[in-house]
Write an enzyme that holds these catalytic residues in place. Structure first.
Site, mmCIF file in Angstrom:
data_model
loop_
_atom_site.group_PDB
_atom_site.id
_atom_site.type_symbol
_atom_site.label_atom_id
_atom_site.label_comp_id
_atom_site.label_asym_id
_atom_site.label_seq_id
_atom_site.Cartn_x
_atom_site.Cartn_y
_atom_site.Cartn_z
ATOM 1 C CE1 TYR A 252 37.666 34.243 41.586
ATOM 2 C CE2 TYR A 252 38.715 36.342 42.043
ATOM 3 C CZ TYR A 252 38.450 35.041 42.392
ATOM 4 O OH TYR A 252 38.968 34.533 43.558
ATOM 5 C CG ASP B 264 35.432 31.090 40.152
ATOM 6 O OD1 ASP B 264 34.352 30.654 40.601
ATOM 7 O OD2 ASP B 264 36.495 31.085 40.793
#
Length: 259
Positions: free
Chosen positions: A105, A146
């Site tokens: 992330y 992400d």
DNA sequence: ATGACGTGAGTATCACGA
């Protein structure tokens, strides 16, 4: 072997959605981001009842990543472990069926030029250094999650609107490019789908999803030996529909058996 | 209009996301 990634935006708010998605799609591996929970709050028993195991790197309120897998996960590492003081739970790695898988992330970056933006650029270079230290380009490595960067114009619904904005600035794109070059990684969804209009995130506001006003910021960056095995890749827009979805859709890639 | 929508912390309203 099907490897999926999904920024779930709170596992406590969307545990049932994740379990339903696992049951329907039966990925071998699901990498999760933005758990927004501690390790103790992760729904481990539900995941196990669904036929999976999980390795979790959580923290209170923010961030949090996990690897959910049907198969054994070995050699698990949490964080960058590079000596830099950093309490963000943004990276977990494990080996599944001979593939080193990273669930990441990347920092959002907030405003261009802010401390958060500098942290984001530095985090990218720290991760690149880790990859160079741990791997050869001939290894089987999947870096998914992400990335909080839209790599190309085609990955942004409105290029003039995003020009110079966080997630689409030249330094961020360059940082992602350097990361990819550290291990000769390929953005394999884009290789399978060169067509425009493919996004993985849509703003909750202003009817972003129905208008397809999105960004493609959730990726699988893979080494050559993995890229050669990819026979399908999809973004599951269905999972972005309905009541209280995550603002991200799951993205998955399908690999043929290793030769 | 620097808004909109959603989550967590905490119990009013702010930090943060992208």
């Amino acid at each position: 072997m099907k490897i999926a990634t999904w920024n779930i935006n709170s596992i406590r708010a969307r545990g049932e959605r994740m379990l339903a998605w696992l049951k329907e799609h039966q990925p071998d591996v699901l990498c999760l981001q933005e758990l927004k929970c501690t390790d103790e709050q992760f729904p481990m028993l539900d995941v196990q009842a669904a036929g999976y195991r999980a390795e979790v790197f959580g923290q209170k309120t923010y961030n949090g990543v996990a690897i959910v897998s049907k198969h054994a996960i070995t050699d698990v590492t949490r964080g960058l472990n590079d000596g830099v003081e950093d309490d963000h739970a943004r990276l977990i790695a494990g080996t599944v069926q001979g593939i080193r898988i990273y669930s990441l992330y990347a920092p959002n970056g907030q405003e261009v030029g802010s401390p958060a933006y500098q942290y984001k650029l530095q985090w990218y270079d720290r991760l690149g250094a880790l990859l160079k230290a741990k791997h050869q380009p001939t290894d089987s490595v999947v870096l998914c999650g992400d990335f909080n960067v839209a790599p190309q114009d085609i990955d942004v619904w409105n290029v003039p609107l995003f020009a110079g904005q966080t997630l689409f600035t030249e330094p961020e794109k360059a940082a992602l490019k350097r990361l990819a070059e550290s291990l000769a990684l390929t953005d394999v969804y884009r290789k399978v789908h060169p067509e425009p209009g493919k996004y993985s995130w849509w703003d909750y506001r202003m009817l972003g999803f129905p208008k397809n006003h999105g960004l493609r910021i959730d990726h699988h960056w893979v080494t050559a030996s993995v890229a050669a095995r990819v026979n399908a890749a999809e973004i599951d827009r269905e999972a972005r529909k309905g009541k209280l979805p995550s603002d991200h859709a799951p993205v998955w890639v399908q690999l043929s058996e290793a030769t």
